[in-house]
Write an enzyme that holds these catalytic residues in place. Sequence first.
Site, short mmCIF file in Angstrom:
data_model
loop_
_atom_site.label_atom_id
_atom_site.label_comp_id
_atom_site.label_asym_id
_atom_site.label_seq_id
_atom_site.Cartn_x
_atom_site.Cartn_y
_atom_site.Cartn_z
N CYS A 168 35.10 0.32 62.51
CA CYS A 168 33.75 0.89 62.64
C CYS A 168 33.65 2.22 61.89
O CYS A 168 32.60 2.51 61.28
CB CYS A 168 33.39 1.08 64.11
SG CYS A 168 33.08 -0.48 64.95
N ASN A 206 28.90 -4.62 72.10
CA ASN A 206 30.03 -5.45 71.64
C ASN A 206 29.76 -6.92 72.00
O ASN A 206 29.22 -7.24 73.07
CB ASN A 206 31.36 -4.95 72.19
CG ASN A 206 31.42 -4.86 73.69
OD1 ASN A 206 30.42 -4.59 74.34
ND2 ASN A 206 32.60 -5.05 74.24
N ILE A 207 30.14 -7.78 71.07
CA ILE A 207 29.93 -9.24 71.24
C ILE A 207 31.28 -9.90 70.98
O ILE A 207 31.75 -9.93 69.84
CB ILE A 207 28.87 -9.76 70.26
CG1 ILE A 207 27.55 -8.98 70.42
CG2 ILE A 207 28.65 -11.26 70.48
CD1 ILE A 207 26.54 -9.25 69.30
N GLU A 208 31.89 -10.37 72.06
CA GLU A 208 33.24 -10.95 71.94
C GLU A 208 33.19 -12.44 71.63
O GLU A 208 32.13 -13.07 71.66
CB GLU A 208 34.04 -10.65 73.22
CG GLU A 208 34.20 -9.15 73.42
CD GLU A 208 35.10 -8.77 74.58
OE1 GLU A 208 35.39 -9.62 75.43
OE2 GLU A 208 35.50 -7.59 74.62
N CYS A 258 32.13 -4.98 67.28
CA CYS A 258 31.99 -3.79 68.12
C CYS A 258 30.52 -3.38 68.22
O CYS A 258 29.69 -3.75 67.38
CB CYS A 258 32.78 -2.63 67.55
SG CYS A 258 34.55 -2.85 67.56
N CYS A 302 36.32 2.46 66.73
CA CYS A 302 37.59 1.96 66.20
C CYS A 302 37.67 2.22 64.69
O CYS A 302 36.69 2.62 64.05
CB CYS A 302 37.74 0.47 66.49
SG CYS A 302 36.80 -0.60 65.38
N GLU A 350 29.19 -0.49 67.64
CA GLU A 350 28.73 0.34 66.51
C GLU A 350 28.31 -0.53 65.33
O GLU A 350 27.26 -0.32 64.72
CB GLU A 350 29.85 1.28 66.06
CG GLU A 350 30.31 2.26 67.11
CD GLU A 350 31.45 1.73 67.98
OE1 GLU A 350 31.48 0.51 68.27
OE2 GLU A 350 32.30 2.54 68.36
N1 THU Z 1 34.85 -1.99 71.08
C1 THU Z 1 33.65 -1.54 70.60
O1 THU Z 1 32.61 -2.14 70.85
N2 THU Z 1 33.66 -0.43 69.83
C2 THU Z 1 34.78 0.25 69.45
O2 THU Z 1 34.72 1.09 68.57
C3 THU Z 1 36.04 -0.04 70.14
C4 THU Z 1 36.12 -1.37 70.79
C5 THU Z 1 34.87 -3.22 71.89
C6 THU Z 1 35.48 -4.41 71.21
C7 THU Z 1 35.94 -5.25 72.39
O3 THU Z 1 34.88 -6.08 72.77
C8 THU Z 1 36.20 -4.23 73.49
O4 THU Z 1 35.63 -3.01 73.06
C9 THU Z 1 37.67 -4.02 73.78
O5 THU Z 1 38.37 -3.73 72.63
#
Ligand code: THU
Length: 133
Positions: free
Chosen positions: A93, A42-44, A53, A90, A55
């Site tokens: 994804c 994940n890259i915020e 996300c 999520c 995935e």
């Molecule tokens: N996140 C994912 O990387 N994959 C998912 O399917 C659910 C959420 C990440 C996004 C965000 O950086 C963190 O989890 C919290 O939501």
Amino acid sequence: MTKEELCTLAKEAMQNSYSPYSNCKVGAALLSDSGKVYLGCNIENASFSPTICAERSAFAAAVSAGERKFSAIAVTGGKNGEIDGAFYPCGVCRQVLREFCDDDFPIYVLTKNGIISLTLKDLLPYSFSNEVM
Ligand code: THU
């Protein structure tokens, strides 16, 4: 490649997570039909909505490398990098997976209690796909 090996790679992919806002580290390992594994994390973003996300990050790497067919994906994650409960893909994804994968596509979710084995249909029943377009 066993599901255990794929989950181990997903766990390693967590290390590159850029998640200063949620502190949730998520990793994904996507196995292509060619036998290669593509990792994602994940890259915020400070603006939140551009966050990607793990995935989708793995799919972006794989599709950018020319891959179109996939055998399985493993996902794991946890607050502060500690794997505990299930980090299921999520909704966004799930729809991205459906673009490239069929209903029976295997999804492995690694938790502290072991691996939960699912199919894409389990997570996204009655899905919309390019099959009807
Ligand atoms: N996140 C994912 O990387 N994959 C998912 O399917 C659910 C959420 C990440 C996004 C965000 O950086 C963190 O989890 C919290 O939501």
